[in-house]
Each structure stands twice: as C-alpha cells, then as structure tokens.
Design a protein around this motif. Structure first.
Motif, PDB file in Angstrom:
ATOM      1  N   GLY A 100      -0.951  11.050  -3.655  1.00  0.00           N
ATOM      2  CA  GLY A 100      -1.272   9.651  -3.451  1.00  0.00           C
ATOM      3  C   GLY A 100      -0.528   9.023  -2.291  1.00  0.00           C
ATOM      4  O   GLY A 100      -0.966   8.001  -1.744  1.00  0.00           O
ATOM      5  N   LEU A 101       0.601   9.617  -1.875  1.00  0.00           N
ATOM      6  CA  LEU A 101       1.349   9.076  -0.740  1.00  0.00           C
ATOM      7  C   LEU A 101       0.554   9.192   0.561  1.00  0.00           C
ATOM      8  O   LEU A 101       0.345   8.182   1.249  1.00  0.00           O
ATOM      9  CB  LEU A 101       2.702   9.768  -0.631  1.00  0.00           C
ATOM     10  N   PRO A 102       0.091  10.394   0.948  1.00  0.00           N
ATOM     11  CA  PRO A 102      -0.774  10.441   2.137  1.00  0.00           C
ATOM     12  C   PRO A 102      -2.099   9.713   1.917  1.00  0.00           C
ATOM     13  O   PRO A 102      -2.670   9.169   2.876  1.00  0.00           O
ATOM     14  CB  PRO A 102      -0.983  11.936   2.381  1.00  0.00           C
ATOM     15  N   ALA A 103      -2.585   9.679   0.672  1.00  0.00           N
ATOM     16  CA  ALA A 103      -3.820   8.943   0.399  1.00  0.00           C
ATOM     17  C   ALA A 103      -3.633   7.453   0.672  1.00  0.00           C
ATOM     18  O   ALA A 103      -4.531   6.781   1.195  1.00  0.00           O
ATOM     19  CB  ALA A 103      -4.261   9.167  -1.043  1.00  0.00           C
ATOM     20  N   TYR A 104      -2.458   6.931   0.324  1.00  0.00           N
ATOM     21  CA  TYR A 104      -2.167   5.517   0.583  1.00  0.00           C
ATOM     22  C   TYR A 104      -2.126   5.249   2.088  1.00  0.00           C
ATOM     23  O   TYR A 104      -2.700   4.266   2.573  1.00  0.00           O
ATOM     24  CB  TYR A 104      -0.841   5.133  -0.058  1.00  0.00           C
ATOM     25  N   ALA A 105      -1.446   6.133   2.821  1.00  0.00           N
ATOM     26  CA  ALA A 105      -1.383   5.960   4.272  1.00  0.00           C
ATOM     27  C   ALA A 105      -2.775   6.020   4.888  1.00  0.00           C
ATOM     28  O   ALA A 105      -3.114   5.223   5.783  1.00  0.00           O
ATOM     29  CB  ALA A 105      -0.479   7.036   4.881  1.00  0.00           C
ATOM     30  N   LEU A 106      -3.599   6.948   4.404  1.00  0.00           N
ATOM     31  CA  LEU A 106      -4.973   7.049   4.893  1.00  0.00           C
ATOM     32  C   LEU A 106      -5.762   5.797   4.556  1.00  0.00           C
ATOM     33  O   LEU A 106      -6.524   5.282   5.388  1.00  0.00           O
ATOM     34  CB  LEU A 106      -5.645   8.280   4.294  1.00  0.00           C
ATOM     35  N   ALA A 107      -5.582   5.291   3.321  1.00  0.00           N
ATOM     36  CA  ALA A 107      -6.307   4.092   2.912  1.00  0.00           C
ATOM     37  C   ALA A 107      -5.913   2.889   3.750  1.00  0.00           C
ATOM     38  O   ALA A 107      -6.759   2.053   4.095  1.00  0.00           O
ATOM     39  CB  ALA A 107      -6.048   3.814   1.430  1.00  0.00           C
ATOM     40  N   VAL A 108      -4.632   2.792   4.087  1.00  0.00           N
ATOM     41  CA  VAL A 108      -4.190   1.684   4.943  1.00  0.00           C
ATOM     42  C   VAL A 108      -4.880   1.766   6.300  1.00  0.00           C
ATOM     43  O   VAL A 108      -5.409   0.763   6.813  1.00  0.00           O
ATOM     44  CB  VAL A 108      -2.658   1.709   5.112  1.00  0.00           C
ATOM     45  N   GLY A 109      -4.877   2.944   6.894  1.00  0.00           N
ATOM     46  CA  GLY A 109      -5.508   3.114   8.195  1.00  0.00           C
ATOM     47  C   GLY A 109      -7.003   2.861   8.157  1.00  0.00           C
ATOM     48  O   GLY A 109      -7.556   2.177   9.024  1.00  0.00           O
ATOM     49  N   LEU A 110      -7.669   3.376   7.124  1.00  0.00           N
ATOM     50  CA  LEU A 110      -9.104   3.186   7.023  1.00  0.00           C
ATOM     51  C   LEU A 110      -9.458   1.742   6.694  1.00  0.00           C
ATOM     52  O   LEU A 110     -10.511   1.243   7.098  1.00  0.00           O
ATOM     53  CB  LEU A 110      -9.682   4.132   5.966  1.00  0.00           C
ATOM     54  N   GLY A 111      -8.568   1.061   5.951  1.00  0.00           N
ATOM     55  CA  GLY A 111      -8.799  -0.349   5.681  1.00  0.00           C
ATOM     56  C   GLY A 111      -8.795  -1.163   6.962  1.00  0.00           C
ATOM     57  O   GLY A 111      -9.591  -2.092   7.135  1.00  0.00           O
TER      58      GLY A 111
END
Length: 252
Positions: A100-111
């Motif tokens: 979930g840590l890289p998923a969070y970073a990815l979600a921030v960027g994609l957001g």
C-alpha cells in the motif's frame, strides 16, 4: 507437484474462515466506501487511512483465492491450528499492507494527473492499461502464478522453517508470490477508480480464476491482451478509465 491448482477439499475449516473474513471485508468496503468509486487519487485519505482501506480492500479481493492454499497449509499442522492460521493470514495481509505504500504514492501522482487536461488523463490511463497488460504476459507473472496454483513445493519449504516464526515466514512468503502474481491487476484500479466496486468484483473474479480454474494461465494471458487493447481503446472512449478521465460508472 506441478499439477493443477490446489483445491483444498479436506479440512475446509481454515478456508471457510478466510472466506468469512473476505465477506466481512466486502461488506465493509461496500457500505463504507461504495459511493466513492470514481474519485481519483487517494480519495482524500491520508497515508494511515489509505493503508487501512487498502488492506481491507485487498483482503476482500485476495483471500477467496488464497483460501485453498490456507487449507493446504493447515494440513501441515498438528497442534494450535487456529492461532497459527491467524498468524499466517496476518503475515500474508501485511505484505499487501506494505504494498500500500507504493500504491499510495502512485495514487497521489495519478490523482494529480486526473486534475490535468483530459488528454493527459487519457494518456496516463493508456499507460496504466499497457503496463498491467504487458506484465500479464511476462515469464515472471507465469512463475508467480505457477507457485500460487500449485503450491505443494512451497508447503515442503514451509515445513522446513524452524521455530515459532514458521507461520509468519510462510504467510509473508506466500503473500510475496501473490503480490508478484496480482499487482498488475490491482494497478488497473487506478484507471477504473480505486473503490469502483464493479471493477473490484470483476478483478477479484479474475484473480480467483487465474489461481483456481484449470485454464487459469489462459485467463491471465487473455486479461493481459484485453488490457493492452484497452490502452488503445481509451483514446477513443476515455470513459473506459473513469478513475483518471472523470467518466462516470456508465463508462464501465
């Protein structure tokens, strides 16, 4: 040792417990977050809240396909089966929580990408579909899927683990193989919408079919080809990626 997927027909107790846990996670996700399916990025959540939601979401999607392996692992135990299976399951989920840590970073960027012009969001969606689709066709995907489908060799390895850490190490080890097998499917939620329940249901069914169906490897390759096709089609139909292009669920 390299035959079809494990079915876990005997001693289905652990499998039943994991299915109950998965059902509870589905109910929580649907009732608490079901109305936020097309919100981009992290849905306004901070890191800790995002990790909690991510872990419950992955529990809902992954545990049904993992239940037969859990049942097989339980057959290697002679004492204290219930608490040891809890440790195995918690260790398995901790691997997904860490993801979930890289998923969070990815979600921030994609957001942030979703707030840019529509053409940018569409291009990012195409990249997400392409990356997920290409990985589905790689030898690494095949290797991880083979271990998830026929884990007898893993059971022999787990039996050699000494001491009280055996169940923790076994759960984490199997979780790592499942992560290697399924991350390409989970990343598609960035395009469909992180909490898009329809997308979650479909991808959970794909994950289960890949691991348990006789033609699971064919399912994985078919989904990979379909994902690559979506990477092209999204330029003409942006609503195929409502999580990045702002389309509604009708686009699904």
């Amino acid at each position: 040792m390299t035959g079809g997927p494990v079915t876990g027909r005997r001693r289905a107790g652990p499998a039943g417990l994991l299915l109950v846990a998965a059902a509870a996670a589905w109910v929580w996700v649907a009732t608490r977050w079901g109305g936020m399916q097309t919100m981009p990025g992290t849905m306004g959540l901070g890191l800790s809240a995002f990790l909690a939601v991510w872990t419950l979401m992955t529990a809902a999607m992954m545990l049904p396909a993992t239940a037969p392996v859990a049942a097989l692992y339980a057959r290697t135990m002679t004492v204290r089966r219930a608490p040891r299976m809890v440790v195995f399951t918690v260790a398995y989920l901790l691997v997904w929580a860490a993801a979930g840590l890289p998923a969070y970073a990815l979600a921030v960027g994609l957001g942030r990408a979703a707030s840019l012009p529509a053409t940018t969001g569409t291009a990012v969606a195409a990249a997400v579909f392409a990356v997920g689709g290409v990985y589905q066709l790689t030898p690494l995907k095949d290797r991880c899927l083979a271990r998830c489908r026929s884990p007898i060799g893993l059971m022999l390895r787990y039996a050699s683990y000494p001491g009280l850490s055996r169940d923790l190490r076994a759960g984490a080890h199997h979780g790592a193989f499942c992560l290697g097998c399924c991350w390409s499917l989970m990343v598609l939620l960035a395009a469909f919408g992180l909490m898009n329940l329809w997308a979650m249901v479909v991808l959970a069914a794909v994950i289960t079919a890949e691991k348990l169906a006789p033609a699971g490897r064919l399912v994985a390759r078919t989904v990979g080809i379909a994902s690559i096709a979506l990477a092209v089609a999204v330029f003409w139909v942006p609503t195929l990626a409502p999580g990045l292009t702002g389309g509604g669920t009708a686009g699904m």
